[in-house]
Design an enzyme around this catalytic site. Structure first.
Site, short mmCIF file in Angstrom:
data_model
loop_
_atom_site.label_atom_id
_atom_site.label_comp_id
_atom_site.label_asym_id
_atom_site.label_seq_id
_atom_site.Cartn_x
_atom_site.Cartn_y
_atom_site.Cartn_z
N ARG A 101 53.09 6.40 -47.49
CA ARG A 101 52.77 7.79 -47.89
C ARG A 101 53.19 8.68 -46.73
O ARG A 101 52.69 8.53 -45.61
CB ARG A 101 51.28 7.95 -48.19
CG ARG A 101 50.87 9.42 -48.30
CD ARG A 101 49.55 9.64 -48.94
NE ARG A 101 49.60 9.39 -50.37
CZ ARG A 101 48.73 9.87 -51.25
NH1 ARG A 101 47.73 10.63 -50.83
NH2 ARG A 101 48.84 9.60 -52.52
N HIS A 128 56.24 11.11 -56.42
CA HIS A 128 55.03 10.29 -56.46
C HIS A 128 55.17 9.34 -57.66
O HIS A 128 54.48 9.49 -58.67
CB HIS A 128 53.82 11.22 -56.61
CG HIS A 128 52.51 10.59 -56.27
ND1 HIS A 128 52.39 9.29 -55.81
CD2 HIS A 128 51.24 11.07 -56.34
CE1 HIS A 128 51.12 9.03 -55.60
NE2 HIS A 128 50.40 10.08 -55.92
N GLN A 131 52.15 7.51 -59.36
CA GLN A 131 51.33 8.40 -60.18
C GLN A 131 51.93 8.54 -61.58
O GLN A 131 51.24 8.40 -62.59
CB GLN A 131 51.24 9.78 -59.51
CG GLN A 131 50.36 10.76 -60.23
CD GLN A 131 48.91 10.34 -60.22
OE1 GLN A 131 48.35 10.04 -59.17
NE2 GLN A 131 48.26 10.30 -61.38
N ASP A 223 48.44 20.08 -61.43
CA ASP A 223 48.20 19.51 -60.10
C ASP A 223 47.84 20.69 -59.19
O ASP A 223 48.00 21.85 -59.57
CB ASP A 223 49.49 18.79 -59.62
CG ASP A 223 49.33 18.13 -58.25
OD1 ASP A 223 48.18 17.92 -57.81
OD2 ASP A 223 50.37 17.83 -57.61
N CYS A 263 46.47 14.63 -61.66
CA CYS A 263 46.61 13.42 -60.83
C CYS A 263 45.44 13.24 -59.88
O CYS A 263 45.21 12.13 -59.40
CB CYS A 263 47.92 13.49 -60.04
SG CYS A 263 48.05 14.96 -59.02
N ARG A 291 45.96 3.80 -62.21
CA ARG A 291 46.72 3.61 -60.97
C ARG A 291 46.58 2.16 -60.52
O ARG A 291 47.54 1.52 -60.12
CB ARG A 291 46.21 4.55 -59.86
CG ARG A 291 46.47 6.03 -60.05
CD ARG A 291 47.92 6.39 -59.90
NE ARG A 291 48.48 5.97 -58.62
CZ ARG A 291 48.40 6.67 -57.48
NH1 ARG A 291 47.82 7.87 -57.47
NH2 ARG A 291 48.93 6.24 -56.35
#
Ligand code: CP
Ligand code: NVA
Length: 306
Positions: A101, A128, A131, A223, A263, A291
């Site tokens: 990340r 991402h 996700q 988001d 998310c 996830r």
């Protein structure tokens, strides 16, 4: 040859469908896969905070019989304490996979280039993918198929938007995006997604009007307006994005059975109201749960015995 997961665009439709099939099986029978990654270790290099990504990868490895090692911002200090290519080559001698990340997307690409083991993008400023895989899986779970369905994304054209663009375009899910001017998704990503959509038949649109964009939506997705690393812009962004909030008024204009997705983490009261995120239409915690399942499928595909 090792395979990385850097972007959804690197996955074929067949590979995405295979991940979803395995995700179904992992959800159905956790026990059956409890030794799939015995003896394997996953390094988690995180230069930004995380709840879902960190915990779901750590728990996922544990449930598959493997081990994970968390390396926070102060430990590896990627590119500062040590060059990315040296980190990649060193870790490849110890572990069987690396999740990164990071801020700049080129860091993931460089790490993958020099790593002898699979690298998974656990979020960069550009994308991402983990996700989007969980999100698409959640939509499939709720509706059975993507055919004729439309997802509307309102807000900032950010990393999550980019991965949704690739994912929807590949899988054949229609996507309406509504953003303020200058906050549109990256133009290269958008063009690439249009190319993929011409193969799958997905309709993709970009506008400024959240009300219009939500009208026929089966899913409304948002988001945060201020992503990690943009904190200094938070005040200005709250003003710019004001009309893009997912609130009851906007949701009432959409289909009665439309789902609400995010998310997470959510900035409640900014991009989404409490009323909407806590409503019965909201599937945000199903997304968060998925996830775990979808990433376990990715881990088996990338790190498991061939
Ligand atoms: N959605 C997501 O990636 O959450 P975290 O930032 O908590 O990992
Ligand atoms: N766009 C957000 C997503 C967090 C999961 C960010 O990058 O902060």
């Amino acid at each position: 040859m090792k395979k990385d997961l850097i972007s959804i665009k690197d996955l074929s439709l067949k590979e995405i469908e295979e991940i979803f099939l395995l995700t179904d099986k992992l959800k159905e029978n956790k026990q059956k896969y409890s030794r799939s990654l015995t003896g394997k270790t996953l390094a988690l290099i995180f230069q930004k905070p995380s709840n879902r990504t960190r915990v779901s990868f750590a728990v996922g490895m544990f449930q598959l019989g493997g081990l994970s090692i968390y390396l926070g911002p102060g430990e590896i200090n990627l590119g500062v304490r040590e060059a990315i290519k040296d980190v990649a080559q060193t870790l490849s001698r110890y572990v069987q996979g690396i999740v990164l990340r990071t801020f700049e997307h080129k860091n993931v690409i460089e790490l993958a280039r020099y790593s002898g083991v699979p690298v998974i993008n656990g979020l960069s400023d550009l994308s991402h993918p983990c996700q989007a895989l969980a999100d698409l899986y959640t939509i499939k779970e709720k509706f059975g198929s993507f055919k004729g369905r439309t997802l509307t994304y309102c807000g900032d054209g950010n990393n999550v938007t980019h991965s949704l663009l690739y994912g929807c375009a590949k899988i054949g899910l229609n996507l309406n995006i509504a953003t303020p001017k200058k906050f549109e998704p990256d133009s290269t990503v958008f063009k690439e997604a249009l190319g993929m959509a011409s193969v799958s038949g997905a309709q993709i649109s970009l506008s400024r009007d959240p009300l219009k964009a939500c009208k026929n939506a089966d899913v409304i997705y948002t988001d945060v307006w201020t992503s990690m690393g943009q904190e200094k812009e938070a005040k200005a962004r709250r003003k710019i994005f004001r009309d893009y909030q997912i609130n009851q008024k906007l949701v009432s204009s959409a289909r009665k059975d439309c789902l609400i997705m995010h998310c997470l983490p959510a900035h409640r009261g900014e991009e989404i109201t409490d009323e909407v995120i806590d409503s019965s239409r909201s599937v945000v915690f199903d997304q968060a749960e998925n996830r775990l399942h979808a990433q376990k499928a990715v881990l088996i595909k990338l790190l498991g015995e061939k």
